[in-house]
Design a protein around this motif. Structure first.
Motif, mmCIF file in Angstrom:
data_model
loop_
_atom_site.group_PDB
_atom_site.id
_atom_site.type_symbol
_atom_site.label_atom_id
_atom_site.label_comp_id
_atom_site.label_asym_id
_atom_site.label_seq_id
_atom_site.Cartn_x
_atom_site.Cartn_y
_atom_site.Cartn_z
ATOM 1 N N ASP A 91 0.725 -0.716 -0.148
ATOM 2 C CA ASP A 91 -0.384 -0.024 0.102
ATOM 3 C C ASP A 91 0.434 1.046 0.133
ATOM 4 O OD1 ASP A 91 -2.357 1.417 -0.531
ATOM 5 O OD2 ASP A 91 -2.730 1.165 2.204
ATOM 6 N N ARG A 121 -2.501 -2.013 -3.386
ATOM 7 C CA ARG A 121 -2.921 -0.669 -3.135
ATOM 8 C C ARG A 121 -4.633 -2.063 -2.064
ATOM 9 N NH1 ARG A 121 -2.195 4.495 -4.084
ATOM 10 N NH2 ARG A 121 -0.242 4.576 -5.972
ATOM 11 N N SER A 122 -4.678 -1.044 -1.134
ATOM 12 C CA SER A 122 -5.654 -0.920 -0.050
ATOM 13 C C SER A 122 -6.546 -0.485 -0.675
ATOM 14 C CB SER A 122 -5.172 -0.725 1.656
ATOM 15 O OG SER A 122 -6.471 -1.216 1.967
ATOM 16 N N THR A 123 -8.261 -1.102 -0.674
ATOM 17 C CA THR A 123 -9.685 -0.757 -1.436
ATOM 18 C C THR A 123 -10.173 0.089 -0.214
ATOM 19 O OG1 THR A 123 -10.257 -2.746 -0.885
ATOM 20 C CG2 THR A 123 -9.558 -1.910 -3.333
ATOM 21 N N LYS A 124 -9.749 -0.313 1.115
ATOM 22 C CA LYS A 124 -10.396 0.668 1.756
ATOM 23 C C LYS A 124 -9.016 1.461 3.105
ATOM 24 C CE LYS A 124 -13.029 -3.087 2.803
ATOM 25 N NZ LYS A 124 -14.152 -4.559 4.224
ATOM 26 N N ASP A 125 -9.246 2.576 3.288
ATOM 27 C CA ASP A 125 -8.857 3.362 3.995
ATOM 28 C C ASP A 125 -8.971 3.218 5.564
ATOM 29 O OD1 ASP A 125 -7.001 5.810 4.456
ATOM 30 O OD2 ASP A 125 -8.512 7.635 4.456
ATOM 31 N N ARG A 141 -7.988 -5.052 4.598
ATOM 32 C CA ARG A 141 -7.430 -4.696 3.782
ATOM 33 C C ARG A 141 -8.163 -4.451 2.502
ATOM 34 N NH1 ARG A 141 -2.638 -1.755 5.296
ATOM 35 N NH2 ARG A 141 -3.221 0.148 4.359
ATOM 36 N N ASP A 142 -8.460 -5.467 1.833
ATOM 37 C CA ASP A 142 -9.310 -5.716 0.831
ATOM 38 C C ASP A 142 -7.755 -5.388 -0.403
ATOM 39 O OD1 ASP A 142 -10.701 -7.139 1.554
ATOM 40 O OD2 ASP A 142 -12.022 -5.776 1.161
ATOM 41 N N PHE A 143 -6.833 -5.979 -0.068
ATOM 42 C CA PHE A 143 -5.877 -5.332 -1.216
ATOM 43 C C PHE A 143 -6.104 -5.783 -2.496
ATOM 44 C CE2 PHE A 143 -2.629 -5.848 2.153
ATOM 45 C CZ PHE A 143 -2.913 -4.414 2.329
ATOM 46 N N ILE A 144 -5.743 -5.323 -3.500
ATOM 47 C CA ILE A 144 -6.144 -5.245 -5.233
ATOM 48 C C ILE A 144 -4.691 -5.014 -5.806
ATOM 49 C CG2 ILE A 144 -6.878 -4.416 -7.653
ATOM 50 C CD1 ILE A 144 -9.356 -3.312 -6.150
ATOM 51 N N SER A 146 -1.717 -5.310 -9.196
ATOM 52 C CA SER A 146 -2.358 -4.654 -10.495
ATOM 53 C C SER A 146 -0.668 -4.171 -10.736
ATOM 54 C CB SER A 146 -2.840 -3.167 -10.806
ATOM 55 O OG SER A 146 -1.828 -3.177 -10.144
#
Length: 191
Positions: A91, A121-125, A141-144, A146
């Motif tokens: 992140d 990146r985390s989709t949640k702050d 944190r629900d990472f994406i 790419s």
């Protein structure tokens, strides 16, 4: 300028004496699930310095800590492993004008060591700092991811506490067919 640690006159953020006396890396290994995590310092040694990540001074502190710990580590690692490896920061969102994790990853770039900035990146702050393990478990944190796929990766973060963030990052990166070799952190907050 003065050393941020002992306040003696110095050309760098940490004087040479402080670098020798207490900033020599003390590498420890910890396992989080199937992920091996190597940390350079106990959290108690770096606590005040790590908190500078929320200030303009943090950029210089993190650059110095990266050059003292992560840069020599990867330079020692490279001659023994010649395959292409990607460094992925956990992140690397820009906060306070810079990303402290990006500073750490940037210090490790070499000919066969590629830094993939901003690909995890985390989709949640969500902020885990000071939160309980229960809170961390209930708020993923629900990472994406790419970045590059089907390659060897080293994950990088500033601190490991419970290891949940690194485990979530590992899961996101592995789902894309990548092999996570290990993770590196500046500090381990485990008691």
């Amino acid at each position: 300028m003065r050393c941020i640690s002992c306040h003696k006159l110095s050309f760098s953020i940490f004087c040479k004496q402080c670098q020798v006396d207490f900033l020599q890396p003390q590498v420890t290994k910890r396992r989080v699930g199937t992920l091996e995590v190597y940390s350079f310092y106990p959290y108690s040694i770096l606590e005040n310095f790590l908190l500078t990540k929320h200030t303009p001074l943090g950029h210089r502190v993190f650059t110095s800590l990266a050059n003292i710990s992560m840069k020599p580590f990867i330079e020692a690692f490279v001659p023994y492993d010649l395959r292409d490896i990607y460094i992925v920061g956990v992140d690397e969102a820009i906060k306070h004008g810079y990303s402290h994790v990006a500073i750490l990853t940037h210090s490790m770039s070499r000919s066969n060591i590629k830094v993939a900035h901003g690909v995890l990146r985390s989709t949640k702050d969500i902020k885990y700092s000071g939160k309980s393990l229960q809170y961390r478990l209930e708020n993923s944190r629900d990472f994406i991811y790419s970045g590059p796929t089907n390659c060897d990766i080293i994950l990088v973060d500033d601190i490991i506490t419970s290891g949940l963030t690194l485990q979530q990052a590992y899961d996101a990166v592995s789902q894309k067919g990548n092999r996570v070799l290990f993770a590196l952190t500046l500090a381990d907050a485990q008691k």
